[in-house]
Motif scaffolding. Structure first.
Motif: not given
Length: 184
Positions: A125-128, A117-122
Motif C-alpha cells: 500500500l505504501s509503495v502503490a 502515506l500519512a498513516k505510514k502503512p507497511e
C-alpha cells in the motif's frame, strides 16, 4: 560384491551415527514464548469488531470498478468506503487517489495519496501510494518531483524494479534532461 557389502556397512554406520546425539550433550526442551490466554491477542485472529468493520461493500465495489476501468464509479464507491471508515480506510483513500489520477485530477490524487502515506502503512500500500504520487507529479509536469519519488521507490527492495526504473528514465527525458535519463 565386496564393494557392495563394504558400501552397505559404511552407509549403515553413517546413518546410526547421524541418528544418535553425542553422549556428552544433554537434551533440553525447546523454550517458546508463552501463548496468549485470549484468542483475540493472536495476530491472525481479528477482533469481532474488526471483522464487522472490515465488511465494507463500497470498498469492494471501488476495487472492482477500478479494475474494469470505470474510474468515476470507483471514485464514488471509494468515497463511500472512506466515509464508512474502518481498518481498511487507507485502501479507500488509495482508490480515491488512483481514481482521481486516472480521471486527470492530479492535485486531488496527491491529497488522497498523502492521506495514505500519512498513516505510514507497511507493504504494498505504501509503495502503490508513492508510485501514484509520482505519477501525479508527472501528470502535473513536475518531473523533478517525480524523479525524486521514483528514486525513493528504486531504493525500496520489494517493488518491481523494471516498472520504477522505466518511470525513472522517462521522467528526466520528459523534463528535457537527456543526460540524466541516460544515467538512469
Amino acid at each position: 560384491m565386496t564393494f557392495l557389502v563394504v558400501f552397505l556397512l559404511a552407509a549403515t554406520a553413517w546413518q546410526m551415527s547421524a541418528q544418535q546425539p553425542p553422549p556428552d550433550t544433554p537434551l533440553h526442551p525447546t523454550v517458546h514464548a508463552a501463548l496468549p490466554q485470549n484468542v483475540e491477542d493472536y495476530w491472525f485472529a481479528p477482533r469481532p469488531s474488526d471483522i464487522s468493520a472490515a465488511r465494507n461493500p463500497a470498498l469492494a465495489d471501488a476495487a472492482a470498478a477500478y479494475a474494469t476501468g470505470n474510474y468515476a464509479s470507483a471514485l464514488t464507491s471509494a468515497r463511500q468506503a472512506q466515509a464508512a471508515g474502518g481498518p481498511l480506510g487507507s485502501y479507500a483513500h488509495y482508490y480515491v487517489g488512483a481514481s482521481h489520477l486516472r480521471l486527470s485530477n492530479p492535485a486531488e490524487a496527491d491529497r488522497a495519496f498523502d492521506a495514505v502515506l500519512a498513516k505510514k502503512p507497511e507493504g504494498q500500500l505504501s509503495v502503490a501510494a508513492l508510485l501514484g504520487k509520482a505519477e501525479a507529479a508527472e501528470t502535473r509536469r513536475d518531473h523533478a518531483g517525480a524523479v525524486a519519488m521514483y528514486e525513493r521507490l528504486a531504493a525500496h527492495p520489494s517493488i518491481a524494479p523494471e516498472t520504477v526504473l522505466s518511470h525513472l528514465a522517462r521522467a528526466p527525458l520528459a523534463a528535457g534532461t537527456r543526460s540524466r535519463a541516460a544515467e538512469e
